[in-house]
Design an enzyme around this catalytic site. Structure first.
Site, PDB file in Angstrom:
ATOM      1  N   SER A 181       0.823  -1.204   0.000  1.00  0.00           N
ATOM      2  CA  SER A 181       0.000   0.000   0.000  1.00  0.00           C
ATOM      3  C   SER A 181       0.859   1.257   0.000  1.00  0.00           C
ATOM      4  O   SER A 181       1.575   1.522  -0.954  1.00  0.00           O
ATOM      5  CB  SER A 181      -0.963  -0.027   1.188  1.00  0.00           C
ATOM      6  OG  SER A 181      -1.938   0.979   1.084  1.00  0.00           O
ATOM      7  N   ASP A 239      -3.338   6.499  -3.226  1.00  0.00           N
ATOM      8  CA  ASP A 239      -2.080   5.938  -2.744  1.00  0.00           C
ATOM      9  C   ASP A 239      -1.617   4.857  -3.722  1.00  0.00           C
ATOM     10  O   ASP A 239      -2.316   4.561  -4.705  1.00  0.00           O
ATOM     11  CB  ASP A 239      -2.215   5.436  -1.306  1.00  0.00           C
ATOM     12  CG  ASP A 239      -2.996   4.152  -1.166  1.00  0.00           C
ATOM     13  OD1 ASP A 239      -3.790   3.829  -2.076  1.00  0.00           O
ATOM     14  OD2 ASP A 239      -2.829   3.456  -0.147  1.00  0.00           O
ATOM     15  N   ASP A 266      -1.464   1.616  -4.126  1.00  0.00           N
ATOM     16  CA  ASP A 266      -2.297   0.490  -4.564  1.00  0.00           C
ATOM     17  C   ASP A 266      -3.747   0.900  -4.755  1.00  0.00           C
ATOM     18  O   ASP A 266      -4.613   0.059  -4.988  1.00  0.00           O
ATOM     19  CB  ASP A 266      -2.183  -0.697  -3.604  1.00  0.00           C
ATOM     20  CG  ASP A 266      -2.802  -0.431  -2.242  1.00  0.00           C
ATOM     21  OD1 ASP A 266      -2.807   0.742  -1.818  1.00  0.00           O
ATOM     22  OD2 ASP A 266      -3.252  -1.391  -1.593  1.00  0.00           O
ATOM     23  N   ASP A 269      -6.125   1.915  -2.865  1.00  0.00           N
ATOM     24  CA  ASP A 269      -7.226   1.599  -1.957  1.00  0.00           C
ATOM     25  C   ASP A 269      -7.565   2.784  -1.050  1.00  0.00           C
ATOM     26  O   ASP A 269      -8.545   2.738  -0.311  1.00  0.00           O
ATOM     27  CB  ASP A 269      -6.939   0.338  -1.132  1.00  0.00           C
ATOM     28  CG  ASP A 269      -5.807   0.482  -0.137  1.00  0.00           C
ATOM     29  OD1 ASP A 269      -5.030   1.463  -0.239  1.00  0.00           O
ATOM     30  OD2 ASP A 269      -5.663  -0.405   0.736  1.00  0.00           O
TER      31      ASP A 269
END
Length: 530
Positions: A137, A281, A283, A285
């Site tokens: 992440s 961000d 990734d 999510d």
């Protein structure tokens, strides 16, 4: 497994050589604390050893997930494997897919990286038994991770995580675990995710100009597609941050919350005269929102975005639907969403930190359904029926829709925040992170706070309570409430302190905000001393 056996059976000659070259003390440290499942799965630096992310750890963890699924009667089921664009992600995802296939599972995977919410969506859409996303992440560029979904695309919780950890301890040496090649899937599920994300738009008011950054991550292309499918076609991107790059060259930390991370986005927003700025961000999510304000562009806090999106979603429901609707926020997030929900006649649930808990907020409420959940760390779940996890792309679509909605009323997002403050009181929130050397230092800090908590904060008497790994300090008077939550991070070496001040509004909203801000500074100063 002792270091010598691990090195002898490491399937990656690079990490095997790395471990062999370490001095005995460093090598022993790598084996002292194997990775365990924290707030969002396994996470650690990409390097050799069981305390880190590497091929051997991924292979053995996947074998363990397969074993737990099989023991639950789910052998031969479908699993989904995705990955971001970090260092090691492609290798780790291929290995995970191949281990699942060799264990008899049908594997859905892609040759290219995908945002984390695509995996959560695909598990839920296909009825897969599990999903694995290789991602760290917004962690530093040196990290990677292994995130696991069961039960309709929900992140795993205990006892599942402990069962997998126990199975890892019985896993064969990594080079002895069978692997079978997997043919990547087409983009049918990815396209379905984009189409679904576009549907979260509630209205058809206007076409705001959008500035967007993917923060060198994997969400840029799909975010553009989802926004365009929702009718937002005036989108401008930060070109230097659009393509995936595991080195994150333009930011010190690839986290939209970090100071300076959104500077390029806000410059673009100002240059083009945007109505809203969106930062995903790496990734995709999580979603951070920037708005034009009197003093120039600024990023909203996760709580501010949470209040606005929660209020907007609830405002679109009729009374009957609101009565069976659930919104949720975590213990470290603002308490204002509870007040907003009550105003609409909806249910509000407070959960432990992390979307593994937020996504289950309606589990014990018969006849009720989750419609929105958020946490202060810019995580928003705006379409729980499709993605039971935070989803930055669908949140971006809804945030743009909100901007169009308020513009149609002749007001701005700043005005919308003022309306919430006048209706429910001023709330200010802030977070302070104190870095620690290791988990032992974090535990010592928490023990000190539990055994000797402060009796007052900012001149207000407070009461200390402990719940799980967190300490809560709460107090105030008839006009003011103060709240501080302190907990060790589940993903990084730090202890986090979250503050909230609630202030009644009299005749002067600005004065109430000044009073709240002054109290907040005192809370943060106190937190520095613990």
């Amino acid at each position: 497994m002792n270091p010598e056996d691990w090195i002898a059976h490491d399937p990656d000659p690079v990490t095997a050589a790395e471990l062999a070259a370490l001095d005995p003390g460093e090598r022993a440290a790598r084996f002292a604390r194997p990775l365990t499942f924290g707030t969002a799965g396994l996470r650690g630096p990409v390097r050799g050893g069981p305390d880190s992310m590497n091929l051997a750890v991924v292979v053995r963890a996947t074998w363990a997930v397969s074993r737990v699924l099989t023991e639950r009667g789910l052998g031969g089921s479908t699993v989904v494997v995705g990955r971001d664009a970090r260092h090691g992600s492609a290798q780790f995802a291929v290995a995970a897919a191949e281990v699942f296939a060799a264990q008899g599972f049908s594997v859905i995977s892609w040759e290219h990286p995908v945002p984390t919410p695509v995996v959560a969506f695909a598990v839920r859409r296909t009825g897969a038994a599990a999903g694995v996303q290789i991602t760290a992440s917004h962690n530093p560029r040196t990290d990677n991770g292994y995130k696991v979904y069961f039960d309709g695309g929900l992140q795993i919780v205990s006892p599942t995580d402990r069962e997998i950890e126990a199975a890892i301890t019985t896993a064969p040496p990594a080079d002895e675990i069978r692997r079978r090649p997997v043919h990547p899937d087409d983009d049918t599920l990815v396209d379905a995710y984009v189409a679904r994300a576009a549907t979260v738009r509630r209205g058809r008011h206007g076409h705001p100009r959008v500035a967007l950054t993917a923060m060198h991550g994997v969400g840029g292309e799909l975010a553009l597609r989802a926004l365009q499918a929702a009718g937002f076609d005036d989108v401008h991107t930060v070109a230097s941050q659009f393509a995936p790059d595991p080195d994150f060259p333009t930011v010190a930390f690839p986290n939209p919350e970090e100071p300076g991370a959104a500077d390029a986005l806000l410059r673009l927003a100002d240059e083009i005269g945007a109505d809203i700025a969106i930062a995903l961000d790496p990734d995709a999510d999580r979603c951070a929102v920037g708005i034009p304000a009197a003093g120039g562009w600024r990023m909203l806090s996760g709580d501010e975005t949470g209040w606005l999106l929660g209020d907007y979603i609830l405002s679109t429901l009729d009374g009957a639907d609101a009565a069976t609707s659930v919104v949720a926020s975590s213990v470290v997030s603002s308490q204002l969403l509870a007040t907003i929900a009550a105003d609409y006649g909806a249910r509000h649930v407070v959960t432990l930190t992390g979307f593994k808990w937020l996504a289950r907020a309606d589990a014990e409420l018969t006849g009720c359904s989750l419609v929105y959940a958020y946490e202060e760390a810019i995580g928003h779940c705006v379409d729980p029926a499709a993605v039971r996890d935070k989803d930055g792309i669908s949140a971006a679509v809804l945030a743009c829709d909100l901007v169009a909605h308020v513009a149609a009323q002749g007001i701005s997002i700043t005005d919308a925040l003022d309306r919430l403050a006048l209706r429910h009181g001023v709330h200010t929130t802030a977070a302070l992170s104190r870095r620690v050397a290791d988990p032992g230092e974090a535990a010592a800090m928490m023990d000190r706070l539990r055994s000797n908590p402060p009796a007052e904060l900012a001149g207000f008497p407070v009461t200390a309570t402990a719940d799980g790994d967190a300490v809560f300090l709460t107090g105030g008077d008839q006009q003011t409430t103060v709240r501080v939550v302190v907990r060790p991070s589940g993903t990084e070496p730090k202890v986090k302190c979250y503050t909230e001040v609630g202030q009644a509004v009299g005749a002067d909203l600005d004065d109430a905000r000044r009073r709240a801000a002054a109290i907040e500074l005192q809370l943060l100063a106190s937190a520095q001393t613990w």
